[in-house]
Scaffold this motif. Structure first.
Motif, PDB file in Angstrom:
ATOM      1  N   GLU A  63       0.709  -1.413   0.153  1.00 61.19           N
ATOM      2  CA  GLU A  63      -0.066  -0.028   0.027  1.00 61.19           C
ATOM      3  C   GLU A  63       0.694   1.107  -0.189  1.00 61.19           C
ATOM      4  OE1 GLU A  63      -2.627  -0.348   3.333  1.00 61.19           O
ATOM      5  OE2 GLU A  63      -3.392  -2.105   2.585  1.00 61.19           O
ATOM      6  N   LYS A  64       1.929   1.067  -0.498  1.00 65.67           N
ATOM      7  CA  LYS A  64       3.082   2.354  -0.540  1.00 65.67           C
ATOM      8  C   LYS A  64       3.179   2.903   0.846  1.00 65.67           C
ATOM      9  CE  LYS A  64       1.694   3.535  -5.290  1.00 65.67           C
ATOM     10  NZ  LYS A  64       1.367   4.301  -6.220  1.00 65.67           N
ATOM     11  N   THR A  65       3.206   2.016   2.013  1.00 65.78           N
ATOM     12  CA  THR A  65       3.488   2.710   3.273  1.00 65.78           C
ATOM     13  C   THR A  65       4.583   2.184   3.738  1.00 65.78           C
ATOM     14  OG1 THR A  65       2.166   0.957   4.304  1.00 65.78           O
ATOM     15  CG2 THR A  65       0.810   3.011   3.830  1.00 65.78           C
ATOM     16  N   GLY A  66       5.131   1.219   3.302  1.00 66.67           N
ATOM     17  CA  GLY A  66       6.482   0.533   4.046  1.00 66.67           C
ATOM     18  C   GLY A  66       7.250   0.418   2.960  1.00 66.67           C
ATOM     19  N   GLU A  67       7.269   1.122   1.732  1.00 65.58           N
ATOM     20  CA  GLU A  67       8.282   0.948   0.764  1.00 65.58           C
ATOM     21  C   GLU A  67       9.796   1.263   1.103  1.00 65.58           C
ATOM     22  OE1 GLU A  67       8.027   4.890  -2.070  1.00 65.58           O
ATOM     23  OE2 GLU A  67       6.429   3.359  -1.958  1.00 65.58           O
ATOM     24  N   ARG A  68      10.440   0.305   0.656  1.00 67.64           N
ATOM     25  CA  ARG A  68      12.005   0.232   0.982  1.00 67.64           C
ATOM     26  C   ARG A  68      12.885  -0.098  -0.061  1.00 67.64           C
ATOM     27  NH1 ARG A  68      13.066  -0.413   6.557  1.00 67.64           N
ATOM     28  NH2 ARG A  68      15.117   0.419   6.259  1.00 67.64           N
ATOM     29  N   VAL A  69      14.174   0.389  -0.405  1.00 65.13           N
ATOM     30  CA  VAL A  69      14.964  -0.021  -1.236  1.00 65.13           C
ATOM     31  C   VAL A  69      16.124  -0.274  -0.622  1.00 65.13           C
ATOM     32  CG1 VAL A  69      16.436   1.033  -3.153  1.00 65.13           C
ATOM     33  CG2 VAL A  69      14.070   2.026  -2.849  1.00 65.13           C
ATOM     34  N   PHE A  70      16.684  -1.409  -1.115  1.00 64.22           N
ATOM     35  CA  PHE A  70      17.979  -1.885  -0.497  1.00 64.22           C
ATOM     36  C   PHE A  70      19.065  -2.429  -1.576  1.00 64.22           C
ATOM     37  CE2 PHE A  70      14.288  -3.144   1.922  1.00 64.22           C
ATOM     38  CZ  PHE A  70      14.641  -2.733   3.236  1.00 64.22           C
ATOM     39  N   ILE A  71      20.337  -2.190  -1.186  1.00 69.43           N
ATOM     40  CA  ILE A  71      21.298  -2.420  -2.072  1.00 69.43           C
ATOM     41  C   ILE A  71      22.258  -3.460  -1.527  1.00 69.43           C
ATOM     42  CG2 ILE A  71      23.321  -1.006  -3.149  1.00 69.43           C
ATOM     43  CD1 ILE A  71      21.485   1.372  -3.170  1.00 69.43           C
ATOM     44  N   ASN A  72      22.708  -4.374  -2.549  1.00 67.66           N
ATOM     45  CA  ASN A  72      23.654  -5.206  -1.932  1.00 67.66           C
ATOM     46  C   ASN A  72      23.309  -6.128  -0.996  1.00 67.66           C
ATOM     47  OD1 ASN A  72      25.433  -4.459  -4.213  1.00 67.66           O
ATOM     48  ND2 ASN A  72      26.660  -2.902  -3.140  1.00 67.66           N
ATOM     49  N   PRO A  73      22.018  -6.366  -0.769  1.00 69.15           N
ATOM     50  CA  PRO A  73      21.484  -7.176   0.581  1.00 69.15           C
ATOM     51  C   PRO A  73      22.212  -8.739   0.419  1.00 69.15           C
ATOM     52  CG  PRO A  73      20.070  -7.274  -1.381  1.00 69.15           C
ATOM     53  CD  PRO A  73      21.003  -6.426  -1.715  1.00 69.15           C
ATOM     54  N   TYR A  74      22.607  -9.095   1.628  1.00 68.20           N
ATOM     55  CA  TYR A  74      22.695 -10.576   1.915  1.00 68.20           C
ATOM     56  C   TYR A  74      22.332 -10.907   3.341  1.00 68.20           C
ATOM     57  CZ  TYR A  74      26.934  -9.170   4.522  1.00 68.20           C
ATOM     58  OH  TYR A  74      27.898  -8.494   5.546  1.00 68.20           O
ATOM     59  N   ILE A  75      22.064 -12.216   3.319  1.00 65.62           N
ATOM     60  CA  ILE A  75      21.540 -12.992   4.700  1.00 65.62           C
ATOM     61  C   ILE A  75      22.638 -13.307   5.524  1.00 65.62           C
ATOM     62  CG2 ILE A  75      20.362 -15.038   5.738  1.00 65.62           C
ATOM     63  CD1 ILE A  75      18.545 -14.669   3.008  1.00 65.62           C
ATOM     64  N   SER A  76      22.810 -12.922   6.680  1.00 62.83           N
ATOM     65  CA  SER A  76      23.915 -13.113   7.502  1.00 62.83           C
ATOM     66  C   SER A  76      23.675 -14.112   8.644  1.00 62.83           C
ATOM     67  CB  SER A  76      24.365 -11.915   8.153  1.00 62.83           C
ATOM     68  OG  SER A  76      23.403 -11.178   9.223  1.00 62.83           O
ATOM     69  N   LEU A 123       5.886 -12.764   6.836  1.00 60.55           N
ATOM     70  CA  LEU A 123       6.070 -12.679   5.317  1.00 60.55           C
ATOM     71  C   LEU A 123       6.940 -11.665   4.859  1.00 60.55           C
ATOM     72  CD1 LEU A 123       4.226 -12.575   2.413  1.00 60.55           C
ATOM     73  CD2 LEU A 123       3.264 -10.463   3.513  1.00 60.55           C
ATOM     74  N   LEU A 124       7.681 -10.840   5.687  1.00 59.76           N
ATOM     75  CA  LEU A 124       8.641 -10.084   5.529  1.00 59.76           C
ATOM     76  C   LEU A 124      10.105 -10.893   5.265  1.00 59.76           C
ATOM     77  CD1 LEU A 124       9.870  -7.338   4.943  1.00 59.76           C
ATOM     78  CD2 LEU A 124      10.334  -7.094   7.630  1.00 59.76           C
ATOM     79  N   GLY A 125      10.223 -11.767   6.231  1.00 58.45           N
ATOM     80  CA  GLY A 125      11.246 -12.662   6.048  1.00 58.45           C
ATOM     81  C   GLY A 125      11.236 -13.556   4.767  1.00 58.45           C
ATOM     82  N   ARG A 126      10.101 -14.136   4.430  1.00 58.19           N
ATOM     83  CA  ARG A 126       9.974 -14.909   3.168  1.00 58.19           C
ATOM     84  C   ARG A 126      10.244 -13.916   2.051  1.00 58.19           C
ATOM     85  NH1 ARG A 126       8.108 -19.550   1.622  1.00 58.19           N
ATOM     86  NH2 ARG A 126       7.857 -20.257   3.954  1.00 58.19           N
ATOM     87  N   ALA A 127       9.843 -12.624   1.862  1.00 55.46           N
ATOM     88  CA  ALA A 127      10.052 -11.676   0.867  1.00 55.46           C
ATOM     89  C   ALA A 127      11.381 -11.532   0.795  1.00 55.46           C
ATOM     90  CB  ALA A 127       9.242 -10.511   1.142  1.00 55.46           C
ATOM     91  N   TRP A 128      12.198 -11.199   1.812  1.00 53.93           N
ATOM     92  CA  TRP A 128      13.646 -11.140   1.822  1.00 53.93           C
ATOM     93  C   TRP A 128      14.225 -12.123   1.129  1.00 53.93           C
ATOM     94  CZ3 TRP A 128      16.633  -7.249   2.117  1.00 53.93           C
ATOM     95  CH2 TRP A 128      16.407  -6.199   2.896  1.00 53.93           C
ATOM     96  N   GLN A 129      14.133 -13.406   1.493  1.00 55.67           N
ATOM     97  CA  GLN A 129      14.609 -14.531   0.907  1.00 55.67           C
ATOM     98  C   GLN A 129      14.388 -14.784  -0.573  1.00 55.67           C
ATOM     99  OE1 GLN A 129      14.708 -18.012   3.796  1.00 55.67           O
ATOM    100  NE2 GLN A 129      13.168 -16.660   4.850  1.00 55.67           N
ATOM    101  N   HIS A 130      13.013 -14.569  -0.579  1.00 54.49           N
ATOM    102  CA  HIS A 130      12.653 -14.691  -2.071  1.00 54.49           C
ATOM    103  C   HIS A 130      13.357 -13.630  -3.172  1.00 54.49           C
ATOM    104  CE1 HIS A 130       9.486 -15.591  -5.307  1.00 54.49           C
ATOM    105  NE2 HIS A 130      10.076 -14.598  -5.704  1.00 54.49           N
ATOM    106  N   GLU A 131      13.621 -12.493  -2.576  1.00 51.03           N
ATOM    107  CA  GLU A 131      14.072 -11.390  -3.372  1.00 51.03           C
ATOM    108  C   GLU A 131      15.666 -11.657  -3.714  1.00 51.03           C
ATOM    109  OE1 GLU A 131      12.325 -10.109  -5.533  1.00 51.03           O
ATOM    110  OE2 GLU A 131      10.278 -10.354  -4.454  1.00 51.03           O
ATOM    111  N   ILE A 132      16.282 -11.939  -2.391  1.00 54.79           N
ATOM    112  CA  ILE A 132      17.764 -12.120  -2.486  1.00 54.79           C
ATOM    113  C   ILE A 132      18.016 -13.311  -3.375  1.00 54.79           C
ATOM    114  CG2 ILE A 132      19.724 -12.810  -1.121  1.00 54.79           C
ATOM    115  CD1 ILE A 132      18.644 -10.878   1.142  1.00 54.79           C
ATOM    116  N   ASP A 133      16.948 -14.485  -3.163  1.00 55.09           N
ATOM    117  CA  ASP A 133      17.301 -15.431  -4.281  1.00 55.09           C
ATOM    118  C   ASP A 133      17.467 -15.093  -5.784  1.00 55.09           C
ATOM    119  OD1 ASP A 133      17.451 -17.568  -2.380  1.00 55.09           O
ATOM    120  OD2 ASP A 133      15.413 -18.353  -2.751  1.00 55.09           O
ATOM    121  N   HIS A 134      16.571 -14.067  -6.130  1.00 53.46           N
ATOM    122  CA  HIS A 134      16.588 -13.494  -7.375  1.00 53.46           C
ATOM    123  C   HIS A 134      18.059 -12.889  -7.722  1.00 53.46           C
ATOM    124  CE1 HIS A 134      12.661 -14.153  -9.417  1.00 53.46           C
ATOM    125  NE2 HIS A 134      11.932 -13.749  -8.322  1.00 53.46           N
ATOM    126  N   LEU A 135      18.391 -12.144  -6.721  1.00 55.43           N
ATOM    127  CA  LEU A 135      19.634 -11.511  -7.075  1.00 55.43           C
ATOM    128  C   LEU A 135      20.983 -12.739  -7.140  1.00 55.43           C
ATOM    129  CD1 LEU A 135      19.612  -8.542  -4.337  1.00 55.43           C
ATOM    130  CD2 LEU A 135      19.187  -8.705  -6.825  1.00 55.43           C
TER     131      LEU A 135
END
Length: 171
Positions: A63-76, A123-135
């Protein structure tokens, strides 16, 4: 900016790190957010718009309320396991059950170049993992349960045929 679909080869390519955060990167991030919202998604990685760079956007509210941009992310750090159904903007009409980590810690940078440490579950953790997989050039269909893989075979074949026909100029 449009979302590319399976089996476009850029989706299987490991994205290159971003060395400098400049106006071009900011513009790409803004256009990626627009593309994500237009497609009614909650996350989008640069390879999904044909760019092989380590940039992703997220807004699990949609809903455009929690939008965030992330550069060079990785799971630690990762802990636990959870099985849930996922979809992907690059795989229209494909849904499947995926095992993901229940908890993750991510290191990333924002558009100001500030280092971020983010902990996520649900859901946030799942979305992170999904998008980092794409990278990393890893597709969610590679992580589906065997039953989900079998159930989605006909749709994946349709997407492959459509991609080949588009490349050949056949409608």
């Amino acid at each position: 900016m449009e979302v590319v679909t399976y089996p476009n080869p850029v989706l299987k390519t490991k994205a290159k790190p971003i060395k400098e955060i400049n106006n071009e990167i900011r513009q790409i991030a803004e256009e990626m957010l627009e593309a994500m919202y237009d497609a009614r998604g909650i996350g989008l990685a640069a390879p999904q718009v044909g760019l092989s760079i380590r940039l992703m956007v997220l807004d699990v509210t949609g809903e455009k309320t929690g939008e965030r941009v992330f550069i060079n992310p990785y799971i630690s750090e990762e802990k636990g396991e959870t099985l849930e159904e996922e979809g992907c903007l690059s795989f229209p009409d494909v849904m499947g059950k995926i095992i993901r980590s229940q908890y993750i810690k991510v290191i990333a940078y924002n558009l100001k170049g500030e280092k971020l440490e983010i902990e996520a579950e649900g859901l946030l953790g799942r979305a992170w993992q999904h998008e980092i997989d794409h990278l990393n050039g890893c597709l969610f269909i590679e992580k589906m349960t065997p039953a989900s893989t079998i159930a989605n075979q006909p749709r994946l074949k349709e997407l492959e045929l459509s991609y080949q026909n588009n490349k050949a100029g056949i409608s």
